[in-house]
Write an enzyme that holds these catalytic residues in place. Sequence first.
Site, PDB file in Angstrom:
ATOM      1  N   ASN A 141      -9.996  -0.170  -0.312  1.00  0.00           N
ATOM      2  CA  ASN A 141      -8.530  -0.094  -0.277  1.00  0.00           C
ATOM      3  C   ASN A 141      -7.982  -0.681  -1.581  1.00  0.00           C
ATOM      4  OD1 ASN A 141      -5.803  -0.476   0.160  1.00  0.00           O
ATOM      5  ND2 ASN A 141      -6.037  -1.302   2.236  1.00  0.00           N
ATOM      6  N   HIS A 163      -3.199   7.142   2.153  1.00  0.00           N
ATOM      7  CA  HIS A 163      -3.611   5.817   1.686  1.00  0.00           C
ATOM      8  C   HIS A 163      -5.001   5.541   2.233  1.00  0.00           C
ATOM      9  CE1 HIS A 163      -3.952   1.686   0.814  1.00  0.00           C
ATOM     10  NE2 HIS A 163      -3.757   1.268   2.051  1.00  0.00           N
ATOM     11  N   CYS A 185       0.821  -1.227   0.000  1.00  0.00           N
ATOM     12  CA  CYS A 185       0.000   0.000   0.000  1.00  0.00           C
ATOM     13  C   CYS A 185       0.848   1.268   0.000  1.00  0.00           C
ATOM     14  CB  CYS A 185      -0.957  -0.002   1.190  1.00  0.00           C
ATOM     15  SG  CYS A 185      -2.092  -1.378   1.139  1.00  0.00           S
TER      16      CYS A 185
END
Length: 336
Positions: free
Chosen positions: A293, A263, A127
């Site tokens: 996500n 993020h 990520c």
Amino acid sequence: MQAEQNWLPRCDPLSLYSRIVGTGGYLPENIVTNSDLEKTVNTSDTWIRERTGIEQRHIAADGENTVDLAENAARKAMQAAGVLAADIDLIIVATTTADQVFPSTACLLQSRLDIHGCPAFDVQAVCTGFVYALAVADKFIKTDTSKCALVIGAETFSRIIDWSDRNTCVLFGDGAGAVVVKADSSPGILSTHLHADGDYANLLHVPSGVSSNYAAVQQGRAFVEMSGSDVFKMAVKTLGRIVDETLQANGLEYSDIDWLVPHQANTRILAATAKKLKMPMSKVINTVAKHGNTSAASIPLALDLAIRSNQIKAGDTLLLEGFGGGFTWGSALVNY
Ligand code: ACO
């Protein structure tokens, strides 16, 4: 093989800063809502919204691969930047879900874009991947090794998710975001900060790959495993620390940040970081509800959305920050 383009940069000591000059994003058409997931795992729309902020996620169709998403985002970013394929002299793709073991997704994309000869490689920091890739491009430009870089975060994370595991399947989605970064005579990317600590690998990982437990890959059982609440606590603590590190390095205060572009893992993590910055949530770019996500794609997707919707404007100071598997974490302070 076509003739190589003349990608070797010209030496220009006045242009040793890098600047984001165009962004693009792409999400697969197929949307999976929380209600859809209620039909397949023991979960509820209420639980997912309350614990994560997610309402839906985009999932790539069969045959739609990471390079397809990356190409769509890249073309939009190049169009926004007003650059042609011939102008690009560096391609970096941040991805955890490469189409092939090799060549890299960046090389596959390079061919799609009819670019020849320039360096092209993937970066793997889950990520945090996009922040890592942006930092690498920034350093290529600041050392006069590149003049015009294409930096992409692209993921088909849905391919490494166990869709019967409610702990993980509700969280992730697919997508791609891209930026064009050019050499400039004034500072755009002000600083980047990268970190990792491999001791935490087991808290968030896919415990199979080519050289280890390959049978799981062959049998389609190479899935994300996560100790959610441990990751949550570490993410909140670490993202708070990196905010301070970034501001201190630039001699800035919390109030100097116009936009936080984090993020997009969980709205509660975003809120905790905003609180640390003493920043209202209205200054935090938040795509969690609609995208879920998307790992390395989440920051450039959020950036692109905020620029195209005129939230982020020229001259704004942005703090990009990410946290992910590894653990990895990092930030970029950007004058847009
Ligand atoms: N639906 C209903 N119940 C669920 C679900 C679900 N989808 N998932 C878990 N639960 C249950 C658990 O089984 C548990 O039940 P129990 O108490 O009976 O055992 C309960 O909900 C609480 O589980 P927790 O894991 O403690 O829930 P938490 O509040 O921590 O939320 C979440 C879980 C959303 C995963 C959160 O921990 C989180 O966001 N973690 C961070 C994820 C992250 O930041 N990742 C970043 C990087 S991702 C990357 O790099 C790939």
